[in-house]
Design an enzyme around this catalytic site. Sequence first.
Site, PDB file in Angstrom:
ATOM      1  N   GLU A   1     -15.192 -10.109   3.927  1.00 24.12           N
ATOM      2  CA  GLU A   1     -15.123  -9.419   5.221  1.00 24.12           C
ATOM      3  C   GLU A   1     -15.704 -10.299   6.339  1.00 24.12           C
ATOM      4  O   GLU A   1     -15.142 -10.386   7.428  1.00 24.12           O
ATOM      5  CB  GLU A   1     -15.857  -8.071   5.138  1.00 24.12           C
ATOM      6  CG  GLU A   1     -15.630  -7.234   6.376  1.00 24.12           C
ATOM      7  CD  GLU A   1     -15.806  -5.736   6.164  1.00 24.12           C
ATOM      8  OE1 GLU A   1     -15.767  -5.269   5.014  1.00 24.12           O
ATOM      9  OE2 GLU A   1     -15.980  -5.034   7.177  1.00 24.12           O
TER      10      GLU A   1
ATOM     11  N   ASP B   1     -22.349  -1.412   2.567  1.00 21.29           N
ATOM     12  CA  ASP B   1     -21.163  -0.671   2.142  1.00 21.29           C
ATOM     13  C   ASP B   1     -20.621  -1.182   0.805  1.00 21.29           C
ATOM     14  O   ASP B   1     -20.269  -0.395  -0.077  1.00 21.29           O
ATOM     15  CB  ASP B   1     -20.068  -0.766   3.221  1.00 21.29           C
ATOM     16  CG  ASP B   1     -20.559  -0.296   4.576  1.00 21.29           C
ATOM     17  OD1 ASP B   1     -21.596   0.383   4.628  1.00 21.29           O
ATOM     18  OD2 ASP B   1     -19.902  -0.625   5.588  1.00 21.29           O
TER      19      ASP B   1
ATOM     20  N   TYR C   1     -20.481  -3.951  17.514  1.00 25.83           N
ATOM     21  CA  TYR C   1     -21.310  -4.149  16.322  1.00 25.83           C
ATOM     22  C   TYR C   1     -21.910  -5.563  16.342  1.00 25.83           C
ATOM     23  O   TYR C   1     -23.113  -5.751  16.153  1.00 25.83           O
ATOM     24  CB  TYR C   1     -20.440  -3.942  15.081  1.00 25.83           C
ATOM     25  CG  TYR C   1     -21.177  -4.066  13.770  1.00 25.83           C
ATOM     26  CD1 TYR C   1     -21.744  -2.950  13.175  1.00 25.83           C
ATOM     27  CD2 TYR C   1     -21.293  -5.289  13.112  1.00 25.83           C
ATOM     28  CE1 TYR C   1     -22.412  -3.047  11.960  1.00 25.83           C
ATOM     29  CE2 TYR C   1     -21.945  -5.402  11.913  1.00 25.83           C
ATOM     30  CZ  TYR C   1     -22.506  -4.284  11.333  1.00 25.83           C
ATOM     31  OH  TYR C   1     -23.166  -4.398  10.137  1.00 25.83           O
TER      32      TYR C   1
ATOM     33  N   SER D   1       0.853  -1.183   0.000  1.00 28.14           N
ATOM     34  CA  SER D   1       0.000   0.000   0.000  1.00 28.14           C
ATOM     35  C   SER D   1       0.886   1.228   0.000  1.00 28.14           C
ATOM     36  O   SER D   1       1.854   1.293   0.771  1.00 28.14           O
ATOM     37  CB  SER D   1      -0.877  -0.002   1.257  1.00 28.14           C
ATOM     38  OG  SER D   1      -1.311   1.324   1.519  1.00 28.14           O
TER      39      SER D   1
HETATM   40  C1  GLA Z   1     -21.064  -0.785   9.031  1.00 30.88           C
HETATM   41  C2  GLA Z   1     -21.365  -2.096   8.317  1.00 30.88           C
HETATM   42  C3  GLA Z   1     -22.625  -1.984   7.458  1.00 30.88           C
HETATM   43  C4  GLA Z   1     -23.789  -1.404   8.240  1.00 30.88           C
HETATM   44  C5  GLA Z   1     -23.353  -0.138   8.997  1.00 30.88           C
HETATM   45  C6  GLA Z   1     -24.418   0.387   9.907  1.00 30.88           C
HETATM   46  O1  GLA Z   1     -20.701   0.200   8.105  1.00 30.88           O
HETATM   47  O2  GLA Z   1     -20.291  -2.475   7.487  1.00 30.88           O
HETATM   48  O3  GLA Z   1     -22.956  -3.251   6.916  1.00 30.88           O
HETATM   49  O4  GLA Z   1     -24.354  -2.348   9.099  1.00 30.88           O
HETATM   50  O5  GLA Z   1     -22.188  -0.355   9.777  1.00 30.88           O
HETATM   51  O6  GLA Z   1     -25.514   0.803   9.181  1.00 30.88           O
END
Ligand code: GLA
Length: 369
Positions: free
Chosen positions: A145, A157, A209, A56
């Site tokens: 991921e 995302d 999360y 990178s």
């Molecule tokens: C992160 C995760 C997404 C989503 C957001 C919250 O960015 O990668 O998949 O869950 O958090 O909306």
Amino acid sequence: MSDWRAPDVIASAPGRVNVIGEHIDFSQGFVLPFAIADRTYARIRKRGDQIIRIRSLQRSNDIITTSIDQLAPSADGDWERYVLGVVWALGIKSGVDIEIDGYVPLGAGLSSSAALECAVAFALNDLFSCGYSLKELALLAQKAENKYVGVPCGIMDQSVSLLAKSGSALLLDCRDLETRLIPFDLAASGLQLLIIDTQVQHTLVDGGYAQRRQSCESAVAKLGIVSLRDLSFSDLQEAKDLLSEEEYKRARHSVTEIARVGKAVDALIDKDFLTLGRLINESHHSLRDDYEVSCPELNCAVDTAISLGAVGARMVGGGFGGSAIALAKTEDIGRIESAIKEEFTASGFHVPRFFTSLPSDGARIEPLT
Ligand code: GLA
């Protein structure tokens, strides 16, 4: 193979901000993100052997070397696992040199990891003529991921990084990945979307999360439904006693947030920015109080923006740090930035960074340079 500067293909993919629809992609909800102008570039060259080399431009000159037959999910390693995970998920069988040049701010909640995955996935798909559609690539990048890196992210995302179009926000149905472009021209209405990076480093690998996601999944199991998408607010109220207090609050965020996305789309189409702003504010309150993923810096940025006249403001992305957005009149943006800086200094927080971005295009092949 030593000539990193002579790639066979260059692809780029953007980061994102999410207008509304937070933490509901894994509940099969609707989300409304757009791609930002900042992109990550992947320059890839085929090798004649089984070796994979990665470097990178942002990480000194370290070169990570492995081989195709050694690819396996592992907790060892750093950012390069996002790249290796994509090579693994796409089932590439031949050696490659991959050079990354990334301009999406790291740890700012603007999805630098999806930009990295999607740039590599898009380039490999082209280079090896894999024939994957954009939706398939999004699912493969998410698989990289989830399974290779071990982060249980949803599909938002990667989808927006691949499918976004300039000038529009992307309404994504996370159940079937159907999309609809919603024109997002704030400037024509004298408005701007300010992105406030609190500089509080968030990382989804940390567990908060995953815990939230587990609470949603246990609520789904107890209620005997397929996903929180299938639950109405009144059904949730009736079933409240079946859930723990925590599961109830997480589910209440999810159900109300999914409803807010639909209303936000109508408001955007009607150019009713006051309603959009109100929905953005409600989203923040729900993320702060029911989903509990905000933090003092994000709340400070949001509250200060609102007190200076922003139409709406909220935290975006995974939370626990990262960025907030403020929708405000263009002429108010400078005052809002200064006030947030002052409040952050007075509270002893890191100096925040500010960005604005117009909705940009998703992943693309770049000219060879
Ligand atoms: C992160 C995760 C997404 C989503 C957001 C919250 O960015 O990668 O998949 O869950 O958090 O909306």
